[in-house]
Design a protein around this motif. Structure first.
Motif, PDB file in Angstrom:
ATOM      1  N   SER A  68       0.835  -1.200   0.000  1.00 13.24           N
ATOM      2  CA  SER A  68       0.000   0.000   0.000  1.00 13.24           C
ATOM      3  C   SER A  68       0.871   1.252   0.000  1.00 13.24           C
ATOM      4  O   SER A  68       2.042   1.206   0.358  1.00 13.24           O
ATOM      5  N   ASN A  69       0.268   2.353  -0.404  1.00 17.15           N
ATOM      6  CA  ASN A  69       0.900   3.666  -0.295  1.00 17.15           C
ATOM      7  C   ASN A  69       0.212   4.354   0.876  1.00 17.15           C
ATOM      8  O   ASN A  69      -0.920   4.832   0.743  1.00 17.15           O
ATOM      9  N   PRO A  70       0.854   4.413   2.047  1.00 15.48           N
ATOM     10  CA  PRO A  70       0.178   4.928   3.241  1.00 15.48           C
ATOM     11  C   PRO A  70      -0.245   6.392   3.159  1.00 15.48           C
ATOM     12  O   PRO A  70      -1.064   6.842   3.957  1.00 15.48           O
ATOM     13  N   VAL A  71       0.262   7.122   2.190  1.00 18.72           N
ATOM     14  CA  VAL A  71      -0.144   8.517   2.029  1.00 18.72           C
ATOM     15  C   VAL A  71      -1.577   8.595   1.508  1.00 18.72           C
ATOM     16  O   VAL A  71      -2.351   9.451   1.930  1.00 18.72           O
ATOM     17  N   ILE A  72      -1.953   7.671   0.624  1.00 14.54           N
ATOM     18  CA  ILE A  72      -3.267   7.759  -0.011  1.00 14.54           C
ATOM     19  C   ILE A  72      -4.146   6.522   0.187  1.00 14.54           C
ATOM     20  O   ILE A  72      -5.293   6.517  -0.247  1.00 14.54           O
ATOM     21  N   GLU A  73      -3.606   5.471   0.830  1.00 12.78           N
ATOM     22  CA  GLU A  73      -4.369   4.232   0.966  1.00 12.78           C
ATOM     23  C   GLU A  73      -4.368   3.733   2.403  1.00 12.78           C
ATOM     24  O   GLU A  73      -3.426   3.972   3.159  1.00 12.78           O
ATOM     25  N   ASP A  74      -5.431   2.991   2.745  1.00 13.21           N
ATOM     26  CA  ASP A  74      -5.538   2.296   4.017  1.00 13.21           C
ATOM     27  C   ASP A  74      -5.533   0.795   3.761  1.00 13.21           C
ATOM     28  O   ASP A  74      -6.179   0.323   2.816  1.00 13.21           O
ATOM     29  N   VAL A  75      -4.837   0.050   4.590  1.00 10.52           N
ATOM     30  CA  VAL A  75      -4.960  -1.402   4.590  1.00 10.52           C
ATOM     31  C   VAL A  75      -6.199  -1.705   5.423  1.00 10.52           C
ATOM     32  O   VAL A  75      -6.251  -1.389   6.603  1.00 10.52           O
ATOM     33  N   VAL A  76      -7.227  -2.261   4.787  1.00 11.07           N
ATOM     34  CA  VAL A  76      -8.498  -2.452   5.493  1.00 11.07           C
ATOM     35  C   VAL A  76      -8.737  -3.890   5.915  1.00 11.07           C
ATOM     36  O   VAL A  76      -9.647  -4.152   6.703  1.00 11.07           O
ATOM     37  N   ARG A  77      -7.915  -4.824   5.415  1.00 12.10           N
ATOM     38  CA  ARG A  77      -8.131  -6.222   5.788  1.00 12.10           C
ATOM     39  C   ARG A  77      -6.872  -7.027   5.561  1.00 12.10           C
ATOM     40  O   ARG A  77      -6.251  -6.935   4.508  1.00 12.10           O
ATOM     41  N   VAL A  78      -6.510  -7.801   6.574  1.00 13.71           N
ATOM     42  CA  VAL A  78      -5.475  -8.821   6.469  1.00 13.71           C
ATOM     43  C   VAL A  78      -6.062 -10.041   7.149  1.00 13.71           C
ATOM     44  O   VAL A  78      -6.367 -10.002   8.335  1.00 13.71           O
ATOM     45  N   ALA A  79      -6.270 -11.138   6.390  1.00 13.09           N
ATOM     46  CA  ALA A  79      -6.988 -12.278   6.950  1.00 13.09           C
ATOM     47  C   ALA A  79      -6.518 -13.577   6.332  1.00 13.09           C
ATOM     48  O   ALA A  79      -6.066 -13.613   5.190  1.00 13.09           O
ATOM     49  N   ASP A  80      -6.684 -14.649   7.090  1.00 15.98           N
ATOM     50  CA  ASP A  80      -6.484 -16.004   6.579  1.00 15.98           C
ATOM     51  C   ASP A  80      -7.651 -16.295   5.649  1.00 15.98           C
ATOM     52  O   ASP A  80      -8.808 -16.288   6.070  1.00 15.98           O
ATOM     53  N   ALA A  81      -7.387 -16.540   4.394  1.00 15.00           N
ATOM     54  CA  ALA A  81      -8.448 -16.742   3.411  1.00 15.00           C
ATOM     55  C   ALA A  81      -9.313 -17.954   3.742  1.00 15.00           C
ATOM     56  O   ALA A  81     -10.495 -17.981   3.414  1.00 15.00           O
ATOM     57  N   ALA A  82      -8.753 -18.941   4.419  1.00 12.80           N
ATOM     58  CA  ALA A  82      -9.493 -20.174   4.704  1.00 12.80           C
ATOM     59  C   ALA A  82     -10.419 -20.063   5.905  1.00 12.80           C
ATOM     60  O   ALA A  82     -11.438 -20.734   5.959  1.00 12.80           O
ATOM     61  N   THR A  83     -10.098 -19.224   6.874  1.00 14.49           N
ATOM     62  CA  THR A  83     -10.868 -19.234   8.117  1.00 14.49           C
ATOM     63  C   THR A  83     -11.515 -17.916   8.497  1.00 14.49           C
ATOM     64  O   THR A  83     -12.355 -17.885   9.374  1.00 14.49           O
ATOM     65  N   ASP A  84     -11.134 -16.828   7.871  1.00 17.48           N
ATOM     66  CA  ASP A  84     -11.622 -15.520   8.311  1.00 17.48           C
ATOM     67  C   ASP A  84     -12.350 -14.820   7.173  1.00 17.48           C
ATOM     68  O   ASP A  84     -11.824 -13.911   6.545  1.00 17.48           O
ATOM     69  N   ALA A  85     -13.573 -15.226   6.909  1.00 13.56           N
ATOM     70  CA  ALA A  85     -14.347 -14.634   5.814  1.00 13.56           C
ATOM     71  C   ALA A  85     -14.644 -13.167   6.058  1.00 13.56           C
ATOM     72  O   ALA A  85     -14.703 -12.375   5.134  1.00 13.56           O
ATOM     73  N   ALA A  86     -14.833 -12.778   7.309  1.00 15.02           N
ATOM     74  CA  ALA A  86     -15.177 -11.389   7.624  1.00 15.02           C
ATOM     75  C   ALA A  86     -13.965 -10.484   7.590  1.00 15.02           C
ATOM     76  O   ALA A  86     -14.080  -9.299   7.337  1.00 15.02           O
TER      77      ALA A  86
END
Length: 95
Positions: A68-86
């Motif tokens: 990401s470019n922290p000046v213009i973007e937010d990281v909104v999700r980091v998740a285990d694709a198999a267990t964390d659908a939300a």
């Protein structure tokens, strides 16, 4: 093999010309119920073995420093694709 999903969105105060183009095209294609679109990025990071808390922490650090470019973007999700659908909201929030 595990997979981590990282989602990045433009910060709310940043103009999103791609989102504006999509929201303009939707009504012409019969999708009149949508009033706004924000376009972001999705990364899928594969790892050997299981997705552990350490792997998620490393993915979060990579998202902040490289994906990401922290000046213009937010990281909104980091998740285990198999267990964390939300997903896990880190900053900014999903809108």
């Amino acid at each position: 093999m595990g997979r981590v999903v990282v989602e990045v969105m433009p910060k709310p105060e940043i103009l999103d010309p791609q989102g504006k183009a999509v929201v303009g095209a939707l009504p012409r294609l019969g999708f009149t119920q949508f009033t706004s679109v924000r376009q972001g990025k999705r990364f899928e990071l594969e790892v050997e073995g299981d997705v552990t808390p350490e792997v998620l922490a490393a993915a979060q650090e990579a998202a902040a420093k490289v994906l990401s470019n922290p000046v213009i973007e937010d990281v909104v999700r980091v998740a285990d694709a198999a267990t964390d659908a939300a997903g896990t909201v880190l900053s900014g929030g999903l809108a």
